[in-house]
Motif scaffolding. Structure first.
Motif, PDB file in Angstrom:
ATOM      1  N   LEU A 150      -1.533   9.758  10.442  1.00  0.00           N
ATOM      2  CA  LEU A 150      -2.289   9.340   8.785  1.00  0.00           C
ATOM      3  C   LEU A 150      -3.139  10.160   8.468  1.00  0.00           C
ATOM      4  O   LEU A 150      -5.139   9.770   9.126  1.00  0.00           O
ATOM      5  CB  LEU A 150      -2.433   7.445   8.999  1.00  0.00           C
ATOM      6  N   SER A 176       0.886  -1.434   0.042  1.00  0.00           N
ATOM      7  CA  SER A 176       0.508  -0.015   0.565  1.00  0.00           C
ATOM      8  C   SER A 176       1.072   1.323   0.054  1.00  0.00           C
ATOM      9  O   SER A 176       1.930   1.869   0.555  1.00  0.00           O
ATOM     10  CB  SER A 176      -1.131   0.063   1.696  1.00  0.00           C
ATOM     11  N   ASP A 177       0.560   2.009  -0.721  1.00  0.00           N
ATOM     12  CA  ASP A 177       1.924   3.308  -0.699  1.00  0.00           C
ATOM     13  C   ASP A 177       1.149   4.951  -0.083  1.00  0.00           C
ATOM     14  O   ASP A 177      -0.086   4.370   0.397  1.00  0.00           O
ATOM     15  CB  ASP A 177       1.737   4.259  -2.366  1.00  0.00           C
ATOM     16  N   ILE A 178       1.678   4.784   0.105  1.00  0.00           N
ATOM     17  CA  ILE A 178       1.542   6.136   1.389  1.00  0.00           C
ATOM     18  C   ILE A 178       2.350   6.829   1.256  1.00  0.00           C
ATOM     19  O   ILE A 178       3.269   7.099   0.562  1.00  0.00           O
ATOM     20  CB  ILE A 178       2.209   6.065   3.033  1.00  0.00           C
ATOM     21  N   ASN A 222      -7.609  10.547   7.559  1.00  0.00           N
ATOM     22  CA  ASN A 222      -8.443   9.594   6.953  1.00  0.00           C
ATOM     23  C   ASN A 222      -9.423  10.333   5.573  1.00  0.00           C
ATOM     24  O   ASN A 222      -9.520   9.735   4.879  1.00  0.00           O
ATOM     25  CB  ASN A 222      -8.964   8.894   7.630  1.00  0.00           C
ATOM     26  N   ASP A 223      -8.918  11.920   6.332  1.00  0.00           N
ATOM     27  CA  ASP A 223     -11.116  12.839   5.183  1.00  0.00           C
ATOM     28  C   ASP A 223      -9.249  14.379   5.264  1.00  0.00           C
ATOM     29  O   ASP A 223      -9.033  15.053   6.376  1.00  0.00           O
ATOM     30  CB  ASP A 223     -11.633  12.625   6.262  1.00  0.00           C
ATOM     31  N   LEU A 252       2.533  -0.804   6.996  1.00  0.00           N
ATOM     32  CA  LEU A 252       1.448  -0.599   5.923  1.00  0.00           C
ATOM     33  C   LEU A 252       2.097  -0.005   4.947  1.00  0.00           C
ATOM     34  O   LEU A 252       1.205  -0.371   3.733  1.00  0.00           O
ATOM     35  CB  LEU A 252       0.965   0.991   6.546  1.00  0.00           C
ATOM     36  N   ALA A 253       3.116   0.394   4.304  1.00  0.00           N
ATOM     37  CA  ALA A 253       3.365   0.896   3.215  1.00  0.00           C
ATOM     38  C   ALA A 253       4.351  -0.265   2.693  1.00  0.00           C
ATOM     39  O   ALA A 253       5.465   0.258   1.426  1.00  0.00           O
ATOM     40  CB  ALA A 253       5.136   2.257   3.256  1.00  0.00           C
ATOM     41  N   PHE A 257      -1.016  10.888   3.850  1.00  0.00           N
ATOM     42  CA  PHE A 257      -1.840  10.060   3.236  1.00  0.00           C
ATOM     43  C   PHE A 257      -2.032   8.728   2.335  1.00  0.00           C
ATOM     44  O   PHE A 257      -0.399   8.762   1.498  1.00  0.00           O
ATOM     45  CB  PHE A 257      -1.826  11.835   1.520  1.00  0.00           C
ATOM     46  N   HIS A 258      -3.558   8.065   2.372  1.00  0.00           N
ATOM     47  CA  HIS A 258      -3.463   7.279   2.122  1.00  0.00           C
ATOM     48  C   HIS A 258      -2.799   6.971   0.288  1.00  0.00           C
ATOM     49  O   HIS A 258      -3.041   6.026  -0.671  1.00  0.00           O
ATOM     50  CB  HIS A 258      -5.000   6.889   1.910  1.00  0.00           C
ATOM     51  N   SER A 259      -3.619   8.344  -0.767  1.00  0.00           N
ATOM     52  CA  SER A 259      -2.836   7.963  -1.868  1.00  0.00           C
ATOM     53  C   SER A 259      -2.622  10.167  -2.438  1.00  0.00           C
ATOM     54  O   SER A 259      -2.514  10.839  -1.454  1.00  0.00           O
ATOM     55  CB  SER A 259      -4.774   8.575  -2.710  1.00  0.00           C
ATOM     56  N   ASP A 286      -5.459  12.191  -2.439  1.00  0.00           N
ATOM     57  CA  ASP A 286      -5.675  12.988  -1.309  1.00  0.00           C
ATOM     58  C   ASP A 286      -4.987  14.159  -0.258  1.00  0.00           C
ATOM     59  O   ASP A 286      -5.200  15.243   0.032  1.00  0.00           O
ATOM     60  CB  ASP A 286      -5.884  11.603  -0.032  1.00  0.00           C
TER      61      ASP A 286
END
Length: 99
Positions: A73, A2-4, A75-76, A95-96, A28-30, A33
């Motif tokens: 991290l 998963s890219d962070i 989320n929004d 996670l990454a 960020f998750h993307s 974002d």
């Protein structure tokens, strides 16, 4: 894997917020974002999203005897950047997908 993403300037500086003497590094998750958050925060305009890798994660590790960096991290990206979930470096590496 998963890219962070973190926000980084061309000179290598990573974007961080000052939160009562502590540094908060929003993640960020993307990249989308990250760019959305950048549009809402003018302090981030000279920063661009970069995928977290082993080198960048190492830069975010507090130096010996210091513990004044929080990794958040987000989320929004439309909310406050200080309202993310706090993650530890080891958890972030998992996670990454960084070994």
């Amino acid at each position: 894997m998963s890219d962070i993403f973190a926000m980084q300037r061309a000179n290598g500086d990573v974007f961080a917020l000052d939160d009562h003497g502590r540094f908060c590094v929003p993640l960020f998750h993307s990249s989308r974002d990250a760019m959305t958050a950048r549009l809402r925060n003018t302090d981030m305009l000279v920063f661009k999203p970069v995928a977290l890798d082993a080198r960048l994660l190492q830069e975010l590790v507090p130096k010996a005897g210091q513990n004044n960096v929080d990794l958040l991290l987000v989320n929004d990206p439309l909310r406050s950047l200080k309202r993310g979930s706090r993650v530890e470096h080891a958890e972030l590496a998992l996670l990454a997908g960084i070994q």
